[in-house]
Structure formats: C-alpha cells, structure tokens
Design a protein around this motif. Structure first.
Motif, PDB file in Angstrom:
ATOM      1  N   LEU A 122       0.828  -1.211   0.000  1.00 46.79           N
ATOM      2  CA  LEU A 122       0.000   0.000   0.000  1.00 46.79           C
ATOM      3  C   LEU A 122       0.862   1.261   0.000  1.00 46.79           C
ATOM      4  O   LEU A 122       0.736   2.132  -0.861  1.00 46.79           O
ATOM      5  N   PHE A 123       1.813   1.345   0.967  1.00 53.11           N
ATOM      6  CA  PHE A 123       2.539   2.608   1.151  1.00 53.11           C
ATOM      7  C   PHE A 123       3.656   2.813   0.140  1.00 53.11           C
ATOM      8  O   PHE A 123       4.228   3.886   0.069  1.00 53.11           O
ATOM      9  N   PRO A 147       6.755   7.865  -0.978  1.00 54.74           N
ATOM     10  CA  PRO A 147       7.616   8.796  -1.718  1.00 54.74           C
ATOM     11  C   PRO A 147       7.062  10.214  -1.715  1.00 54.74           C
ATOM     12  O   PRO A 147       7.782  11.155  -2.017  1.00 54.74           O
ATOM     13  N   PHE A 148       5.794  10.368  -1.394  1.00 51.92           N
ATOM     14  CA  PHE A 148       5.171  11.691  -1.449  1.00 51.92           C
ATOM     15  C   PHE A 148       4.967  12.306  -0.062  1.00 51.92           C
ATOM     16  O   PHE A 148       4.294  13.310   0.088  1.00 51.92           O
ATOM     17  N   VAL A 149       5.524  11.643   0.951  1.00 54.21           N
ATOM     18  CA  VAL A 149       5.463  12.202   2.304  1.00 54.21           C
ATOM     19  C   VAL A 149       6.855  12.746   2.625  1.00 54.21           C
ATOM     20  O   VAL A 149       7.834  11.995   2.610  1.00 54.21           O
ATOM     21  N   PHE A 158      -0.471  12.397  -7.390  1.00 56.06           N
ATOM     22  CA  PHE A 158      -0.358  11.440  -6.279  1.00 56.06           C
ATOM     23  C   PHE A 158      -0.008  12.156  -4.982  1.00 56.06           C
ATOM     24  O   PHE A 158      -0.540  11.831  -3.929  1.00 56.06           O
ATOM     25  N   GLN A 159       0.874  13.143  -5.104  1.00 58.93           N
ATOM     26  CA  GLN A 159       1.287  13.882  -3.904  1.00 58.93           C
ATOM     27  C   GLN A 159       0.076  14.536  -3.234  1.00 58.93           C
ATOM     28  O   GLN A 159      -0.119  14.442  -2.028  1.00 58.93           O
ATOM     29  N   VAL A 179      -2.088  11.864  -1.585  1.00 60.22           N
ATOM     30  CA  VAL A 179      -1.484  11.333  -0.351  1.00 60.22           C
ATOM     31  C   VAL A 179      -1.706  12.331   0.778  1.00 60.22           C
ATOM     32  O   VAL A 179      -2.114  11.965   1.887  1.00 60.22           O
ATOM     33  N   GLN A 180      -1.461  13.616   0.483  1.00 61.98           N
ATOM     34  CA  GLN A 180      -1.621  14.632   1.538  1.00 61.98           C
ATOM     35  C   GLN A 180      -3.062  14.688   2.031  1.00 61.98           C
ATOM     36  O   GLN A 180      -3.328  14.790   3.225  1.00 61.98           O
ATOM     37  N   ARG A 181      -4.002  14.573   1.090  1.00 58.14           N
ATOM     38  CA  ARG A 181      -5.414  14.607   1.496  1.00 58.14           C
ATOM     39  C   ARG A 181      -5.752  13.385   2.365  1.00 58.14           C
ATOM     40  O   ARG A 181      -6.443  13.505   3.374  1.00 58.14           O
TER      41      ARG A 181
END
Ligand SMILES: Cc1ncc(COP(=O)(O)O)c(C=O)c1O
Length: 383
Positions: free
Chosen positions: A184-185, A190-192, A272-273, A276-278
């Motif tokens: 999953l992660f 990569p976007f955190v 994607f970034q 991910v943030q949302r």
C-alpha cells in the motif's frame, strides 16, 4: 441476465458506498479503456522480450515499470521488473529472487525456507533489537529479509536504514537480500516529505507494490522491480513462449498495465502527492473525531490507517466493511474516503455506541496495550 446484472450492479454501488476497511482506492474512471474490452491481452513471458503472441501490451508495461524505476531510483539498464497479479505475487517473486541469488533450486525455493519471525514494536514496526539477536543465532547462512513499507493492520513502516545497519553491524555485510513489501505505502511514502526513502541507492534487492490499492484499478494487480543482475540466475528461455520465463505466473494480465499506465499518466507525481496529503489529513481528522467521541484510536505517523477499538456489533462491522484483528479494527483512508463519508460513518458509530454502552463505557478490552499509552487519548478507558 439483464436483471441479475442490474441487481448485482446496485449491490456493488451500495457496497462501494459503505467501504472503509480495506486499502483499496475505489475512486477511478477508466471509461476510455472500454474500447479494449474485446481483446484478450496477455503479456505471457518476460516484459522486455516479445513473445510470438502479438495481442500484448508490453509497451505499456515497460512504460509503467520505467515510472516506478524512476520513483525508486534505479537506472533503466539496471533494473528488471513486471506487472504482477497482486502484491502477494510481488512478495513471492521478491523472496524467490532473494533465494535464487543464493543459488537454491527453484522447486525447493518456495517451500523449504526456514522462516524466523521478528518481534515488533507497539507501533507494529520491526523491533531491530530483537532482529539483531535473531540474526546472530543464524550467522551460518545469508539472510533474506522482508521489510514492510506499511503493515497490513497498523500501517507501520519498518525503519529500512536501521534494518540495514543492524545487518551490517552483525556481520552480514554483503550477505543479505532485502525485499521491500510496499503493497500500500510503496506509492504513498515517496510523497510524504519526512518519510524515510525506499530507493535502490540503498542495498535492497526488490520492491513490490499493489496496483489496485493506492492507484485504484478494477482488477487486482501489482508492480515488482528488482535488480537486473539478480534475474539471470532465476530465469530460463522457453522456446514455446519465444520469451524468457522469469515471472511467477505464465499468462499475465495484459489489461492491467494499460490501466496503471492510464492513471500514472493522468495523475502524475503531483497528482499522487496531492492525494497522499489529502488522505493523511483525512486520517488525522478521523482519529481526532474518534478520540473526541471517547473511542480509543491510534494513527502511525506516516500512515493513513486509523486503528481503533473493534465495534462490538458484527452487523455494523460488516456494513462498513471494517477490517478487524482481535480487539482492534481499522479504516484505511484512501483517496475515495472523503470527509463526508467519514462523518457519515462517525455519526453512525457515535449513535450506536450510546446503545452498545448505555452506562457510558465500553466493555471491550482497551487497546492501550497495543498502541502505547502515549498514543492513546481515550477518555473512557483512562489509558
Ligand atoms: C503489507 C501487505 N503486503 C501484501 C499484501 C497483499 O497484497 P495483495 O492483496 O495485492 O496481494 C497486503 C494486503 O493488504 C499488505 O497489506
């Protein structure tokens, strides 16, 4: 048949609306790909070697693989990979490559491994103190390690750097193979910004990710990337295929790479970034509202998997399709899980709790033992 299908469709709409527990992004639109439904697209054999079967989608498959190779920082001429049927197949392949790297026969590889379980911390991540002790007990052989980039139940991320350091400090330098299970992660981390990096610049052997989880896809699929140097030991040429046999399965879904390619191109890194943030924001919202309602809840720092006390009502669990283990349940906040959907769930949960626990306190065991006191702000349980 038409009415059976219409009824089935209605049930899918309803079940999709009330889904929270499993890590699947149910929000996608592949309408443009309907024109490809009439083709039996099969990528049997190696993605990089064209077989005699011409109805394939290798060009899309390689495009997707290149995207992931860039994400995980490995040069095009250094990697090998393929689109799998799911994350599990990626794990099977990663471990298989690890084994063939150490020259064990293929038939024996899958089933005769000696497997040692390592303890975990309260967060769910690997306990490297225990890991160090266990590898010292097995110094006579090389180690194949499965590192979790997001555990299934608690969404914990193993500390890859510490795992490598533990191996090297205990005499395993050059004698280990690490497979990173990023089911999953793998596509979220990569976007955190503050997340540790999964990259082939570190001494890892392979990384796998599920395609139907964060990306979202109508069929299960996944991506597996390894170092090209490892794959030669494992593969052999098959005349009948006119290709190389380096994958676990024979026939391979040729539609899946096109679906993945479509979404990767449409959303891109930036898309994607944002998603991910949302998801992380919405996960914090859910955790905070659960706690405010007196429900014991935890959320690992890099995760959108919110863990909380298991509702004592199986009907409620099934209605929201919560995934449960022992006394805990979780919601995986995926891109299709909006604040509206969470509010709907929370309002129902709070109303039900009043009926489940008329005296104001829950009868189920507190999950403080699982989450650590500092993580639990539960008021009912006085953690
Ligand atoms: C950590 C982890 N690895 C592997 C898998 C298996 O993935 P798949 O369902 O794509 O086979 C899962 C599924 O949830 C998972 O959480």
């Amino acid at each position: 048949m038409a009415s059976v299908l219409a009824r089935y469709r209605r049930s899918l709409v309803e079940r999709t609306r009330h889904h929270l527990g499993y890590p699947y992004n149910l929000d996608f639109d592949y309408g443009e790909l309907a024109q490809l439904q009439h083709f039996s697209i099969n990528n049997l054999g190696d993605p990089f070697i064209e077989s005699n079967y011409g109805v394939h989608s290798r060009q899309f498959e390689v495009g997707v693989l290149d995207w992931f190779a860039r994400l995980w920082e490995i040069e095009k001429d250094q990697y090998w990979g393929y689109i799998t049927n799911c994350g599990t197949e990626g794990n099977l392949h990663g471990i298989l490559v690890g084994l063939s790297h150490y020259s064990v026969f293929k038939a024996a590889r899958m089933y005769r491994m000696e497997c040692v379980k390592v303890d975990t911390l309260i967060t769910g991540e690997i306990d490297c103190a225990d890991f160090g002790k266990k590898i010292l007990l097995n110094q006579d052989k090389p180690a194949i390690i499965n590192v979790n980039i997001g555990t299934t139940v608690k969404g914990a991320v193993d500390d890859l750097d510490l795992v490598i350091e533990t191996l090297e400090n205990n005499g395993f330098k050059g004698r280990f193979y690490i497979h990173c299970d990023g089911a999953l992660f793998g596509l979220m981390m990569p976007f955190v910004k503050r997340a540790p990096k999964v990259t082939f610049k570190k001494p890892i052997g392979s990384v796998s990710v599920s395609g139907h989880k964060f990306v979202g896809c109508p069929m299960p699929c996944g991506v597996q990337i390894t170092r090209l140097e490892h794959i030669n030991a494992l593969s052999r040429n098959v005349e009948y295929l006119a290709s190389r046999d380096a994958t676990i399965m024979g026939s391979r879904n040729g539609h899946a790479p096109i679906f993945l390619w479509y979404t990767l191109n449409r959303k891109g890194y930036r898309g994607f970034q944002k998603e991910v943030q949302r998801c992380l924001r919405n996960a914090h919202y859910l955790r905070d509202r659960l706690r405010a309602a007196g429900v014991s809840a935890m959320l690992n720092e890099l995760s959108s998997t919110v863990v909380f006390e298991r509702p004592p009502d199986e009907e409620f669990v099934r209605r929201w399709q919560l995934a449960c283990q022992g006394s805990i349940a979780h919601v995986v906040v995926m891109p299709n899980v909006t604040i509206d959907k969470l509010d709907h769930f929370l309002d129902e949960l709070v109303a039900k709790r009043a009926a489940w626990f008329p005296a104001g306190g829950s009868q189920i065991p507190c999950i403080a033992a699982d989450v650590g006191e500092e993580n639990c702000a539960c008021t009912l349980h006085r953690c």
